[in-house]
Design a protein around this motif. Sequence first.
Motif, PDB file in Angstrom:
ATOM      1  N   PRO A  53       0.836  -1.205   0.000  1.00  0.00           N
ATOM      2  CA  PRO A  53       0.000   0.000   0.000  1.00  0.00           C
ATOM      3  C   PRO A  53       0.870   1.254   0.000  1.00  0.00           C
ATOM      4  N   VAL A  54       0.385   2.299  -0.633  1.00  0.00           N
ATOM      5  CA  VAL A  54       1.166   3.544  -0.671  1.00  0.00           C
ATOM      6  C   VAL A  54       1.168   4.186   0.702  1.00  0.00           C
ATOM      7  N   LYS A  55       2.206   4.966   0.962  1.00  0.00           N
ATOM      8  CA  LYS A  55       2.349   5.630   2.253  1.00  0.00           C
ATOM      9  C   LYS A  55       2.045   7.115   2.104  1.00  0.00           C
ATOM     10  N   PRO A  56       1.381   7.718   3.110  1.00  0.00           N
ATOM     11  CA  PRO A  56       1.117   9.158   3.058  1.00  0.00           C
ATOM     12  C   PRO A  56       2.410   9.936   2.866  1.00  0.00           C
ATOM     13  N   PRO A  57       2.355  11.052   2.101  1.00  0.00           N
ATOM     14  CA  PRO A  57       1.155  11.744   1.644  1.00  0.00           C
ATOM     15  C   PRO A  57       0.550  11.213   0.352  1.00  0.00           C
ATOM     16  N   LEU A  58       1.075  10.100  -0.211  1.00  0.00           N
ATOM     17  CA  LEU A  58       0.476   9.521  -1.398  1.00  0.00           C
ATOM     18  C   LEU A  58      -0.905   8.964  -1.062  1.00  0.00           C
ATOM     19  N   GLN A  59      -1.770   8.893  -2.070  1.00  0.00           N
ATOM     20  CA  GLN A  59      -3.105   8.331  -1.896  1.00  0.00           C
ATOM     21  C   GLN A  59      -3.401   7.349  -3.016  1.00  0.00           C
ATOM     22  N   GLU A  60      -4.038   6.234  -2.670  1.00  0.00           N
ATOM     23  CA  GLU A  60      -4.462   5.231  -3.648  1.00  0.00           C
ATOM     24  C   GLU A  60      -5.987   5.209  -3.683  1.00  0.00           C
ATOM     25  N   ARG A  61      -6.542   5.157  -4.896  1.00  0.00           N
ATOM     26  CA  ARG A  61      -7.983   5.157  -5.053  1.00  0.00           C
ATOM     27  C   ARG A  61      -8.417   4.125  -6.098  1.00  0.00           C
ATOM     28  N   PHE A  62      -9.724   3.806  -6.054  1.00  0.00           N
ATOM     29  CA  PHE A  62     -10.333   2.918  -7.032  1.00  0.00           C
ATOM     30  C   PHE A  62     -10.965   3.744  -8.153  1.00  0.00           C
ATOM     31  N   VAL A  63     -11.276   3.071  -9.253  1.00  0.00           N
ATOM     32  CA  VAL A  63     -12.010   3.699 -10.350  1.00  0.00           C
ATOM     33  C   VAL A  63     -13.458   3.228 -10.286  1.00  0.00           C
ATOM     34  N   GLU A  64     -14.366   4.161 -10.182  1.00  0.00           N
ATOM     35  CA  GLU A  64     -15.792   3.822 -10.131  1.00  0.00           C
ATOM     36  C   GLU A  64     -16.391   3.705 -11.523  1.00  0.00           C
ATOM     37  N   LYS A  65     -15.915   4.547 -12.441  1.00  0.00           N
ATOM     38  CA  LYS A  65     -16.507   4.583 -13.778  1.00  0.00           C
ATOM     39  C   LYS A  65     -15.478   5.062 -14.779  1.00  0.00           C
ATOM     40  N   ILE A  66     -15.493   4.476 -15.991  1.00  0.00           N
ATOM     41  CA  ILE A  66     -14.648   4.904 -17.101  1.00  0.00           C
ATOM     42  C   ILE A  66     -15.552   5.436 -18.203  1.00  0.00           C
ATOM     43  N   ILE A  67     -15.344   6.683 -18.611  1.00  0.00           N
ATOM     44  CA  ILE A  67     -16.143   7.296 -19.675  1.00  0.00           C
ATOM     45  C   ILE A  67     -15.229   7.627 -20.843  1.00  0.00           C
ATOM     46  N   LEU A  68     -15.368   6.904 -21.943  1.00  0.00           N
ATOM     47  CA  LEU A  68     -14.604   7.196 -23.154  1.00  0.00           C
ATOM     48  C   LEU A  68     -15.369   8.202 -24.010  1.00  0.00           C
ATOM     49  N   HIS A  69     -14.628   9.022 -24.737  1.00  0.00           N
ATOM     50  CA  HIS A  69     -15.276   9.936 -25.684  1.00  0.00           C
ATOM     51  C   HIS A  69     -16.127   9.108 -26.648  1.00  0.00           C
ATOM     52  N   GLU A  70     -17.351   9.568 -26.865  1.00  0.00           N
ATOM     53  CA  GLU A  70     -18.286   8.785 -27.682  1.00  0.00           C
ATOM     54  C   GLU A  70     -17.816   8.617 -29.128  1.00  0.00           C
ATOM     55  N   ARG A  71     -16.891   9.477 -29.572  1.00  0.00           N
ATOM     56  CA  ARG A  71     -16.388   9.357 -30.946  1.00  0.00           C
ATOM     57  C   ARG A  71     -14.922   8.944 -30.986  1.00  0.00           C
ATOM     58  N   TYR A  72     -14.451   8.340 -29.907  1.00  0.00           N
ATOM     59  CA  TYR A  72     -13.069   7.862 -29.906  1.00  0.00           C
ATOM     60  C   TYR A  72     -12.892   6.757 -30.943  1.00  0.00           C
ATOM     61  N   SER A  73     -11.803   6.868 -31.725  1.00  0.00           N
ATOM     62  CA  SER A  73     -11.478   5.866 -32.734  1.00  0.00           C
ATOM     63  C   SER A  73     -10.143   5.213 -32.395  1.00  0.00           C
ATOM     64  N   PRO A  74     -10.149   3.913 -32.031  1.00  0.00           N
ATOM     65  CA  PRO A  74      -8.888   3.224 -31.736  1.00  0.00           C
ATOM     66  C   PRO A  74      -7.959   3.140 -32.942  1.00  0.00           C
ATOM     67  N   ILE A  75      -8.516   3.218 -34.134  1.00  0.00           N
ATOM     68  CA  ILE A  75      -7.711   3.104 -35.353  1.00  0.00           C
ATOM     69  C   ILE A  75      -6.982   4.403 -35.655  1.00  0.00           C
ATOM     70  N   SER A  76      -7.713   5.509 -35.658  1.00  0.00           N
ATOM     71  CA  SER A  76      -7.110   6.807 -36.003  1.00  0.00           C
ATOM     72  C   SER A  76      -6.630   7.578 -34.786  1.00  0.00           C
ATOM     73  N   GLU A  77      -7.008   7.143 -33.583  1.00  0.00           N
ATOM     74  CA  GLU A  77      -6.694   7.842 -32.331  1.00  0.00           C
ATOM     75  C   GLU A  77      -7.397   9.202 -32.241  1.00  0.00           C
ATOM     76  N   ALA A  78      -8.429   9.422 -33.057  1.00  0.00           N
ATOM     77  CA  ALA A  78      -9.199  10.660 -32.954  1.00  0.00           C
ATOM     78  C   ALA A  78      -9.998  10.655 -31.653  1.00  0.00           C
ATOM     79  N   ASN A  79     -10.150  11.831 -31.058  1.00  0.00           N
ATOM     80  CA  ASN A  79     -10.902  11.981 -29.811  1.00  0.00           C
ATOM     81  C   ASN A  79     -10.384  11.045 -28.718  1.00  0.00           C
ATOM     82  N   ASP A  80      -9.073  10.987 -28.600  1.00  0.00           N
ATOM     83  CA  ASP A  80      -8.409  10.069 -27.668  1.00  0.00           C
ATOM     84  C   ASP A  80      -8.429  10.654 -26.254  1.00  0.00           C
ATOM     85  N   ILE A  81      -9.587  10.593 -25.633  1.00  0.00           N
ATOM     86  CA  ILE A  81      -9.755  11.236 -24.336  1.00  0.00           C
ATOM     87  C   ILE A  81     -10.756  10.449 -23.504  1.00  0.00           C
TER      88      ILE A  81
END
Length: 239
Positions: free
Chosen positions: A116-144
């Motif tokens: 486990p990380v030691k303070p002052p570092l903090q470790e957290r979980f991911v509750e949700k991942i939201i990809l850009h609705e027009r993200y293209s893995p091929i062209s890397e457009a809207n890579d956010i």
Amino acid sequence: MVEMLPTAVLLVLAVSVVAKDNTTCDGSCGLPFRQALQGSVRVVGGQAAAHGAWPWMVSLQVFTYHNSRRYHACGGTLLNAQWVLTAAHCFRLKKKAYDWRLIFGARELEYGSSEPVKPPLQERFVEKIILHERYSPISEANDIALLKVTPPVVCGRLIGPGCLPQFKAGPPRVAQTCWVAGWGFLKETDHKMSPVLQEAPVSILDLSLCNSTQWYRGRISSSNVCAGYPEGNIDTCQD
């Protein structure tokens, strides 16, 4: 000194979904820890960043359940107590929120750590991942992408939110210098990322130049920012 590849394709930091229901990280954004500013001398070519110089930098780490270890895979930017901005391509292989852990306030990382990380570092979980609705893995457009953090991060000396640039009219068209930071490869031939956070200045380049026949041949979309130097040597890309 950091040796990197010519021309980086950076995210256009334009986000319409940011949580407003948490106040623990509200306030001024983009403020490095004061002692980090005093102790860090930035040089062209890149170098190790001082602790606290980039308090919004987040390490996105893949969590492996069979041995309970974490492996750094991508960097991100803390926006507020519950949201992190990063690249959509980070989730090509690991698409589930439970596959990820977020480390805040770090300068040096231990790849494959089970501790486990030691303070002052903090470790957290991911509750949700939201990809850009027009993200293209091929062209890397809207890579956010946006990550919702749980439980909320507590900001302090070494952890604070970054700022979103005002790109209402698109990326800047005049020459500007910006900074890149992350735990990336130090050389083109490296197989292991730097364990220490690196920083380097780059120039924002005109998209028409990046898309010329001598460079990327039209592969860079208008949703990307092209940055680096025509002569190379400083960059964040690995391919």
